[in-house]
Design a protein around this motif. Structure first.
Motif, PDB file in Angstrom:
ATOM      1  N   ILE A 121     -29.865 -22.336 121.260  1.00  0.00           N
ATOM      2  CA  ILE A 121     -29.671 -21.976 119.858  1.00  0.00           C
ATOM      3  C   ILE A 121     -28.740 -22.955 119.160  1.00  0.00           C
ATOM      4  CG2 ILE A 121     -28.645 -20.216 118.346  1.00  0.00           C
ATOM      5  CD1 ILE A 121     -29.897 -18.125 120.188  1.00  0.00           C
ATOM      6  N   THR A 122     -29.152 -23.349 117.964  1.00  0.00           N
ATOM      7  CA  THR A 122     -28.364 -24.253 117.123  1.00  0.00           C
ATOM      8  C   THR A 122     -28.074 -23.572 115.788  1.00  0.00           C
ATOM      9  OG1 THR A 122     -30.322 -25.270 116.129  1.00  0.00           O
ATOM     10  CG2 THR A 122     -29.454 -26.282 118.156  1.00  0.00           C
ATOM     11  N   ALA A 123     -27.165 -24.165 115.044  1.00  0.00           N
ATOM     12  CA  ALA A 123     -26.806 -23.622 113.738  1.00  0.00           C
ATOM     13  C   ALA A 123     -28.027 -23.522 112.819  1.00  0.00           C
ATOM     14  CB  ALA A 123     -25.726 -24.488 113.101  1.00  0.00           C
ATOM     15  N   SER A 124     -28.906 -24.511 112.875  1.00  0.00           N
ATOM     16  CA  SER A 124     -30.062 -24.546 111.970  1.00  0.00           C
ATOM     17  C   SER A 124     -31.191 -23.628 112.413  1.00  0.00           C
ATOM     18  CB  SER A 124     -30.589 -25.980 111.852  1.00  0.00           C
ATOM     19  OG  SER A 124     -29.624 -26.830 111.272  1.00  0.00           O
ATOM     20  N   SER A 125     -31.192 -23.210 113.683  1.00  0.00           N
ATOM     21  CA  SER A 125     -32.290 -22.372 114.173  1.00  0.00           C
ATOM     22  C   SER A 125     -32.097 -20.900 113.846  1.00  0.00           C
ATOM     23  CB  SER A 125     -32.448 -22.534 115.689  1.00  0.00           C
ATOM     24  OG  SER A 125     -31.355 -21.950 116.386  1.00  0.00           O
ATOM     25  N   LEU A 126     -30.895 -20.489 113.478  1.00  0.00           N
ATOM     26  CA  LEU A 126     -30.617 -19.082 113.199  1.00  0.00           C
ATOM     27  C   LEU A 126     -31.409 -18.594 111.993  1.00  0.00           C
ATOM     28  CD1 LEU A 126     -26.798 -19.338 113.811  1.00  0.00           C
ATOM     29  CD2 LEU A 126     -28.388 -17.984 115.204  1.00  0.00           C
ATOM     30  N   GLY A 160     -20.689 -30.512 125.168  1.00  0.00           N
ATOM     31  CA  GLY A 160     -21.712 -31.066 124.284  1.00  0.00           C
ATOM     32  C   GLY A 160     -21.762 -30.270 123.001  1.00  0.00           C
ATOM     33  N   SER A 161     -21.887 -30.953 121.869  1.00  0.00           N
ATOM     34  CA  SER A 161     -21.764 -30.282 120.580  1.00  0.00           C
ATOM     35  C   SER A 161     -23.097 -30.132 119.853  1.00  0.00           C
ATOM     36  CB  SER A 161     -20.780 -31.045 119.692  1.00  0.00           C
ATOM     37  OG  SER A 161     -21.200 -32.386 119.528  1.00  0.00           O
ATOM     38  N   ASP A 162     -24.207 -30.127 120.569  1.00  0.00           N
ATOM     39  CA  ASP A 162     -25.497 -30.052 119.879  1.00  0.00           C
ATOM     40  C   ASP A 162     -25.751 -28.697 119.236  1.00  0.00           C
ATOM     41  OD1 ASP A 162     -25.739 -28.952 122.505  1.00  0.00           O
ATOM     42  OD2 ASP A 162     -27.927 -29.102 122.363  1.00  0.00           O
ATOM     43  N   TYR A 163     -24.932 -27.692 119.528  1.00  0.00           N
ATOM     44  CA  TYR A 163     -25.087 -26.386 118.865  1.00  0.00           C
ATOM     45  C   TYR A 163     -24.865 -26.510 117.368  1.00  0.00           C
ATOM     46  CZ  TYR A 163     -19.985 -25.914 118.431  1.00  0.00           C
ATOM     47  OH  TYR A 163     -18.664 -26.092 118.096  1.00  0.00           O
ATOM     48  N   GLN A 164     -24.174 -27.567 116.931  1.00  0.00           N
ATOM     49  CA  GLN A 164     -23.888 -27.767 115.515  1.00  0.00           C
ATOM     50  C   GLN A 164     -25.027 -28.459 114.764  1.00  0.00           C
ATOM     51  OE1 GLN A 164     -19.506 -28.718 114.703  1.00  0.00           O
ATOM     52  NE2 GLN A 164     -19.746 -29.422 116.812  1.00  0.00           N
ATOM     53  N   MET A 194     -37.164 -29.548 121.552  1.00  0.00           N
ATOM     54  CA  MET A 194     -37.630 -28.883 120.341  1.00  0.00           C
ATOM     55  C   MET A 194     -36.732 -29.258 119.170  1.00  0.00           C
ATOM     56  SD  MET A 194     -37.942 -24.817 119.664  1.00  0.00           S
ATOM     57  CE  MET A 194     -36.223 -24.679 120.107  1.00  0.00           C
ATOM     58  N   GLN A 195     -37.300 -29.832 118.162  1.00  0.00           N
ATOM     59  CA  GLN A 195     -36.548 -30.288 117.002  1.00  0.00           C
ATOM     60  C   GLN A 195     -36.696 -29.285 115.858  1.00  0.00           C
ATOM     61  OE1 GLN A 195     -34.265 -32.715 118.213  1.00  0.00           O
ATOM     62  NE2 GLN A 195     -34.510 -33.345 116.084  1.00  0.00           N
ATOM     63  N   ILE A 196     -35.572 -28.783 115.366  1.00  0.00           N
ATOM     64  CA  ILE A 196     -35.546 -27.910 114.201  1.00  0.00           C
ATOM     65  C   ILE A 196     -34.784 -28.646 113.108  1.00  0.00           C
ATOM     66  CG2 ILE A 196     -34.645 -25.736 113.266  1.00  0.00           C
ATOM     67  CD1 ILE A 196     -35.167 -24.493 115.999  1.00  0.00           C
ATOM     68  N   PRO A 197     -35.380 -28.804 111.923  1.00  0.00           N
ATOM     69  CA  PRO A 197     -34.712 -29.566 110.863  1.00  0.00           C
ATOM     70  C   PRO A 197     -33.334 -29.011 110.547  1.00  0.00           C
ATOM     71  CG  PRO A 197     -36.991 -29.088 110.275  1.00  0.00           C
ATOM     72  CD  PRO A 197     -36.703 -28.302 111.513  1.00  0.00           C
ATOM     73  N   SER A 198     -32.381 -29.893 110.322  1.00  0.00           N
ATOM     74  CA  SER A 198     -31.012 -29.485 110.033  1.00  0.00           C
ATOM     75  C   SER A 198     -30.905 -28.870 108.638  1.00  0.00           C
ATOM     76  CB  SER A 198     -30.074 -30.682 110.131  1.00  0.00           C
ATOM     77  OG  SER A 198     -28.761 -30.312 109.734  1.00  0.00           O
ATOM     78  N   LEU A 199     -30.104 -27.808 108.562  1.00  0.00           N
ATOM     79  CA  LEU A 199     -29.838 -27.152 107.281  1.00  0.00           C
ATOM     80  C   LEU A 199     -28.464 -27.517 106.734  1.00  0.00           C
ATOM     81  CD1 LEU A 199     -31.161 -23.537 108.060  1.00  0.00           C
ATOM     82  CD2 LEU A 199     -32.364 -25.388 106.875  1.00  0.00           C
ATOM     83  N   LYS A 200     -27.794 -28.450 107.388  1.00  0.00           N
ATOM     84  CA  LYS A 200     -26.399 -28.735 107.050  1.00  0.00           C
ATOM     85  C   LYS A 200     -26.204 -29.075 105.586  1.00  0.00           C
ATOM     86  CE  LYS A 200     -22.383 -31.449 108.430  1.00  0.00           C
ATOM     87  NZ  LYS A 200     -21.811 -32.436 109.383  1.00  0.00           N
ATOM     88  N   ASN A 201     -27.072 -29.884 105.017  1.00  0.00           N
ATOM     89  CA  ASN A 201     -26.920 -30.298 103.632  1.00  0.00           C
ATOM     90  C   ASN A 201     -27.761 -29.471 102.670  1.00  0.00           C
ATOM     91  OD1 ASN A 201     -25.117 -32.456 104.284  1.00  0.00           O
ATOM     92  ND2 ASN A 201     -26.892 -33.638 105.004  1.00  0.00           N
ATOM     93  N   ILE A 202     -28.305 -28.361 103.177  1.00  0.00           N
ATOM     94  CA  ILE A 202     -29.151 -27.499 102.343  1.00  0.00           C
ATOM     95  C   ILE A 202     -28.436 -26.197 102.001  1.00  0.00           C
ATOM     96  CG2 ILE A 202     -31.319 -26.198 102.293  1.00  0.00           C
ATOM     97  CD1 ILE A 202     -32.515 -28.395 104.070  1.00  0.00           C
ATOM     98  N   VAL A 203     -27.772 -25.597 102.997  1.00  0.00           N
ATOM     99  CA  VAL A 203     -27.046 -24.350 102.760  1.00  0.00           C
ATOM    100  C   VAL A 203     -25.625 -24.658 102.291  1.00  0.00           C
ATOM    101  CG1 VAL A 203     -28.425 -23.164 104.503  1.00  0.00           C
ATOM    102  CG2 VAL A 203     -26.231 -24.183 105.152  1.00  0.00           C
ATOM    103  N   PRO A 261     -21.505 -24.840 102.279  1.00  0.00           N
ATOM    104  CA  PRO A 261     -20.558 -25.131 103.357  1.00  0.00           C
ATOM    105  C   PRO A 261     -20.085 -23.870 104.074  1.00  0.00           C
ATOM    106  CG  PRO A 261     -20.025 -26.434 101.416  1.00  0.00           C
ATOM    107  CD  PRO A 261     -21.093 -25.464 101.007  1.00  0.00           C
ATOM    108  N   GLN A 262     -19.918 -22.772 103.335  1.00  0.00           N
ATOM    109  CA  GLN A 262     -19.481 -21.511 103.939  1.00  0.00           C
ATOM    110  C   GLN A 262     -20.535 -20.976 104.902  1.00  0.00           C
ATOM    111  OE1 GLN A 262     -18.761 -18.375 101.111  1.00  0.00           O
ATOM    112  NE2 GLN A 262     -17.404 -17.251 102.498  1.00  0.00           N
ATOM    113  N   GLU A 263     -21.822 -21.013 104.484  1.00  0.00           N
ATOM    114  CA  GLU A 263     -22.884 -20.553 105.383  1.00  0.00           C
ATOM    115  C   GLU A 263     -23.009 -21.477 106.585  1.00  0.00           C
ATOM    116  OE1 GLU A 263     -27.745 -20.138 105.522  1.00  0.00           O
ATOM    117  OE2 GLU A 263     -26.713 -19.525 103.668  1.00  0.00           O
ATOM    118  N   TRP A 264     -22.847 -22.770 106.382  1.00  0.00           N
ATOM    119  CA  TRP A 264     -22.969 -23.706 107.511  1.00  0.00           C
ATOM    120  C   TRP A 264     -21.876 -23.453 108.555  1.00  0.00           C
ATOM    121  CZ3 TRP A 264     -26.510 -26.190 109.816  1.00  0.00           C
ATOM    122  CH2 TRP A 264     -26.201 -27.177 110.766  1.00  0.00           C
ATOM    123  N   ARG A 265     -20.654 -23.184 108.079  1.00  0.00           N
ATOM    124  CA  ARG A 265     -19.551 -22.890 109.006  1.00  0.00           C
ATOM    125  C   ARG A 265     -19.854 -21.631 109.806  1.00  0.00           C
ATOM    126  NH1 ARG A 265     -17.036 -25.798 111.711  1.00  0.00           N
ATOM    127  NH2 ARG A 265     -17.753 -24.374 113.307  1.00  0.00           N
TER     128      ARG A 265
END
Length: 251
Positions: free
Chosen positions: A64-69, A246-250, A1-10, A12-16
């Protein structure tokens, strides 16, 4: 299941914060504290709006991944796009605590076998282990009212928790509150271990109880043991453990 990354959208504080919360879900899964998809961990987002991150209802914790929350507000409204709903019981419990505890950066709730078993014992947490002294020094109890889906339970949850870091939900499970995700996780590790030790000890001979006077000042001792860092003292080591797995949670 692919959920688009929010890393460059939110921010830096929210991403952490998202990465740390996703890591917490993965660690809860690793330690075997899950109940399929039916428990929840939340983290307050910075600001005055009382928004918090919580899991997408339907994903296993090891998915669960960072972007799925999901971000929710105090009314339970989803504030970001997600194909998943929010667990109603999760919203009621977590929003109640975040509403009255400004120090509640993270709220962690479990339904483990050991936790539910001790929550069903009239004696509650017994002073029979070193771990129990830390828990009992900041412990509240909340009587079971059924699945926590009714808003009218919220004031009683808030009152029973008070300023405590640990809350035993009678016939239900365990809950911890911490200023950070790391603090709430370490508190749950102590709470869960306390319950496991109690059940194991009760299966043996007569119990020796710790002098309850020892519980006085254990908070200061805990700070000394963690060099004043609390849960953040152990958090980097736990993240390294996840990296090895494995670091896919990030994502």
């Amino acid at each position: 299941m692919q959920i688009p990354s929010l890393k460059n959208i939110v921010s830096p504080q929210e991403w952490r914060l998202r990465c740390d919360l996703a890591a917490c879900y993965r660690l809860v899964a690793h330690f075997g504290w899950t109940d399929l998809v039916f428990t929840h961990i939340s983290a307050r987002l910075p600001g005055d709006e009382h928004r918090f991150l919580i899991n997408p209802y339907g994903l296993l914790f090891d998915e669960i991944t960072a972007s799925s929350l999901i971000i929710v507000d105090q009314l339970g409204n989803k504030l970001n796009d997600s194909a998943f709903p929010v667990n109603r019981a999760g919203f009621v419990i977590h929003s109640a605590i975040h509403a009255v505890r400004e120090d509640a950066g993270c709220v962690l709730h479990t339904h483990t076998r050991a936790g539910v078993a001790v929550s069903a014992q009239k004696c509650g947490v017994l002073p029979i282990s070193q771990q129990s002294t830390f828990v009992r020094a900041s412990l509240g109890y909340h009587d079971y009212e059924g699945v926590a889906v009714r808003d009218e339970e919220r004031p009683r949850l808030q009152a029973d928790l008070g300023n405590s870091s640990f809350l035993m939900l009678r016939n239900h499970g365990l809950l911890t509150v911490g200023p950070t995700i790391a603090d709430a996780f370490l508190a749950m590790y102590l709470f869960e271990t306390t319950c496991q030790i109690q059940l194991s000890a009760q299966a043996g001979g007569e119990l020796i109880e710790v002098d309850t006077a020892i519980e006085q000042g254990v908070g200061e001792i805990a700070q000394r043991q963690t060099e004043g860092q609390g849960g953040t003292f152990v958090w980097p080591a736990l993240l390294r453990k996840l990296e090895r797995m494995g670091s896919d949670y990030q994502q």
